[in-house]
Design an enzyme around this catalytic site. Structure first.
Site, PDB file in Angstrom:
ATOM      1  CG  ASP A   1      -0.178  -0.142   2.530  1.00 37.36           C
ATOM      2  OD1 ASP A   1       0.535   0.810   2.894  1.00 37.36           O
ATOM      3  OD2 ASP A   1      -0.286  -1.194   3.197  1.00 37.36           O
TER       4      ASP A   1
ATOM      5  CD  GLU B   1      17.769 -24.396 -16.508  1.00 30.20           C
ATOM      6  OE1 GLU B   1      16.562 -24.649 -16.500  1.00 30.20           O
ATOM      7  OE2 GLU B   1      18.563 -24.849 -15.649  1.00 30.20           O
TER       8      GLU B   1
END
Ligand code: GLA
Length: 730
Positions: A534, A614
């Site tokens: 928030d 990877e």
């Protein structure tokens, strides 16, 4: 620009693209007349119609006149029990036991600069950027004054609001409700969009037309919550990304909140947002004052995209504080998903070494380094280094990591305690708990009474000692349960209604001390992922871990929902191992990287388990993220598709402010046979410019936006693509 027209008694707040107006009306009642696209100056009260409506009372001063009612006119800050039956903004309990509030205009003042709020997060900035309006209202019988504060950040169309309530009488008064924002509309043909979910699936948008009555979202968990975010949108029924009038409203608050919208009997609407009145009552002694948290609104006449971009710019520039508003943030590696709390210093050093070799910049030591902590059943509250795990102390590990060329970060969870801890054994009375009850556990932990200064002081001293003991440049502040049995021995029985809010004020005070004492430390907020994502926390923690769900495909949805209010630069996002720990899903490493670049970007896995191929992908991803850092973190953000619609792909885009550069990212869904030929229409480019795509072919900006970019034929599930667009024309 804020203009007071003395004759018309109107206050008009102009931002670059919007206008907001209120007017002092009969009997000193402050009415709301307009909020929408920017207008020339004028009195919009022509929109307010007088009519005798049945069962809508008239104030006593109106005498025999029946056409003025608080129940029918749009109010600037709604009252309670004196004739307006819609959502109240304020409720006072007076010494007589009555619970009414009646507010009349006293005066107003316009000044340059932005007001501040003691002990609460707030937007901020220079006197050139901001203007403040302060309006004082008074309840003469209650002897209470209410100051409505407005801040206008003209460039970003942001209007902030806050409310101060003062007892100017001689007896105590109880404040039982005090919203931060009240917004009335003379229409109710609006949709309400809220952002909802659960732990590991936060901020999923939900949209529904207003219907007669009240629709609301809230939190009573003590944190703003995974379940509902303190951000909502009201908009035209047909509003979309690029069209339609919409109003976004955020509350800068990290505790119990309520956002409620009401469609009334005459098809007007009201939005009220602020502290949740649930179990709230604040005693105002004579001379005492209470400040409600700040709310902020953006109105966009052109749909959600421009609204979000204005919120993003305002949050990046005027909510996040120095030095993090401008400072580059590091690409990090966190070991949590690789080891959880069972690790040794050597194991951490190994993970760090792999990461350093792939050009990552910050190593974060997560949960498990303190007290007797090997899992989540013990140790919280004992903020000293577990030397069995970290022989030679923190300094030794930090130096090993620094020798690899990386900086060092650490995890804390200051608000919590395990029963199996030295702290709890010494101070069992420091927790939130109701006398005569046994406290509920959450993740086998209890909540410390952060409304108490002595409790905070003890924890702060411990944590300050740790942070001062080594070269630490990042802290992850976690909070892993909801509050229960909210009662504090520090307050008398008739003031227990203050505990929830005092807890949040305690969190803010603690965060402010950290910020003040360690300004160079980057703090990442976290609450089991995004349970306290928030505007309040963002003031102290410039980034917040978006979700404990790191699955790339679920993250497309979580990050999409989050982006309606919050900028990419605030969203903690990491690449993690597959099969994903939450969903079991397999996604390509390349796709996981593309999705994590829709955030602060980092890795949360043991990179030594990756194949050489990877690792090569990781190395290239890190280089790409660093190369496009400014564009991603500071550019304008465009949502190009809605991942909740289950279309063939999810796409988004970052565009530089001068529109000369853009990065388009796209992730496909599960593969389906006989795929159509797809093209992707991008947004926000300059139609007059031509753009080179990934250093190769050249396309017109107009064509890319109107006709689209021809997508390759993807094969396999969850594939991804990034297009880097650079203008070739001068
Ligand atoms: C929470 C956080 C995780 C991790 C764990 C550690 O769940 O969201 O990222 O830090 O706590 O206990």
């Amino acid at each position: 620009m804020i203009i007071y027209n003395e004759q018309a008694k109107t206050y008009t707040l102009h931002s670059k693209n919007t206008t907001y107006q209120m007017k002092v009306w009969d009997y000193g009642v402050l009415l709301h007349t307009y909020y929408g696209p920017r207008l020339r100056d004028g009195d919009l009260s022509c929109l307010l119609r007088r009519k005798d409506r049945g069962f809508s009372p008239n104030p006593n001063e109106a005498g025999g006149s029946r056409t003025f009612s608080l129940d029918t006119f749009p109010q600037e800050y709604s009252t309670c029990g004196v004739g307006d039956y819609r959502l109240p903004s304020i409720e006072l309990e007076l010494p007589s036991g009555s619970r009414t509030a009646d507010l009349r205009y006293v005066g107003g003042e316009v000044r340059r600069g932005k007001y501040g709020l003691e002990g609460l997060p707030a937007f901020h900035g220079s006197a050139e950027e901001w203007e403040t309006l302060s309006i004082v209202l008074r309840d003469a019988a209650a002897r209470v004054e209410v100051e409505l504060l407005y801040g206008v950040l003209e460039e970003y169309d942001l209007i902030t609001r806050a409310v101060r309530v003062k007892n100017v009488g001689g007896e105590p008064v109880r404040l039982c409700r005090c919203a931060s924002l009240c917004l009335d509309f003379i229409r109710s043909d609006l949709d309400l969009i809220t952002f909802n979910g659960a732990h590991v699936m936060e901020r999923c948008p939900s949209r529904a037309p207003l219907r007669p009555g009240i629709q609301s979202v809230d939190s009573v968990r003590g944190a703003s919550s995974h379940q509902h975010n303190p951000f909502v949108i009201l908009c035209d029924r047909d509003a979309g990304e690029e069209h339609g009038l919409c109003y976004g409203a955020m509350l800068l608050y990290s505790g119990n909140f309520q956002a409620a919208a009401e469609a009334d009997q005459f098809e007007n609407a009201r939005l009220v947002m602020g502290l949740n009145p649930y179990q709230f009552a604040w005693t105002l002694e004579p001379g005492g004052a209470f400040t409600a948290p700040e709310a902020a609104m953006v109105c966009s006449p052109w749909g959600f995209g421009p609204m979000s971009r204005q919120f993003h710019r305002a949050i990046r520039k005027s909510l996040i504080r120095d030095p993090w508003a401008d400072r580059r943030k590091p690409v990090l590696i966190n070991h949590w998903e690789a080891t959880e709390a069972r690790f040794t210093a050597d194991r951490l050093a190994e993970i760090a070494q792999e990461a350093a070799a792939l050009d990552l910049e910050l190593f974060v030591m997560d949960d498990g380094w303190f007290g007797a902590r090997d899992d989540d059943n013990a140790g919280l509250g004992d903020w000293f280094v577990n030397e069995e795990k970290l022989p030679g102390g923190l300094g030794a590990l930090v130096e090993r990591v620094k020798a690899l060329g990386m900086s060092f970060g650490i995890w804390i969870e200051p608000e919590m305690v395990n029963e199996d801890s030295e702290l709890y054994r010494a101070h069992p009375d420091w927790i939130l708990n109701v006398p005569g009850r046994r406290p509920s556990r959450g993740r086998n932990q209890l909540v410390l009474d952060f409304s108490r200064q002595d409790v905070r002081e003890h924890i702060y001293t411990q944590i300050k000692t740790v942070l001062s003991s080594a070269d630490i440049s990042y802290v992850k502040w976690d909070m892993n349960r909801s509050l229960t049995e909210v009662w504090s021995p520090a307050l008398p029985a008739n003031r227990q209604g203050e505990v929830y809010h005092r807890y949040v004020l305690g969190v803010y005070e603690f965060a402010e001390r950290l910020h003040r004492d360690f300004p160079h430390i980057l703090i990442e907020g976290c609450c089991g992922g995004g349970g306290r994502f928030d505007g309040g926390m963002l003031y102290y923690t410039p980034q917040i871990w978006c979700s404990d769900n790191t699955d790339a495909i679920d993250r497309l949805r979580i990050q999409y929902g989050t982006s309606f209010c919050y900028p990419v630069s605030t969203m903690g996002a990491h690449v993690s191992a597959v099969p994903n720990g939450t969903t079991g899903r397999l996604t390509p490493m390349e796709t996981r990287g593309v999705v994590a670049m829709h955030g602060t970007f980092g890795y949360e896995m043991d990179l030594s388990r990756c194949t050489p191929e990877e690792k090569e992908v990781v190395r290239r991803q890190v280089a790409r993220f660093k190369a496009h850092y400014d564009l991603i973190q500071d550019g304008d953000y465009y949502r190009l598709s809605d991942p909740f619609r289950d279309g063939p792909y999810t796409a988004w885009e970052h565009v530089s402010r001068d529109k000369r550069e853009a990065l388009v990212s796209l992730v496909t869904g599960p593969f389906r046979g006989a795929p159509p030929f797809l093209s992707l229409r991008v947004r926000g480019l300059d139609p007059a410019l031509r753009y080179r795509v990934n250093g190769g072919e050249i396309y017109g900006g107009d064509a890319l936006m109107a006709a689209g970019y021809p997508l390759p034929m993807f094969s396999g599930d969850y594939q991804s693509m990034q297009l880097h667009l650079t203008a070739v024309d001068a």
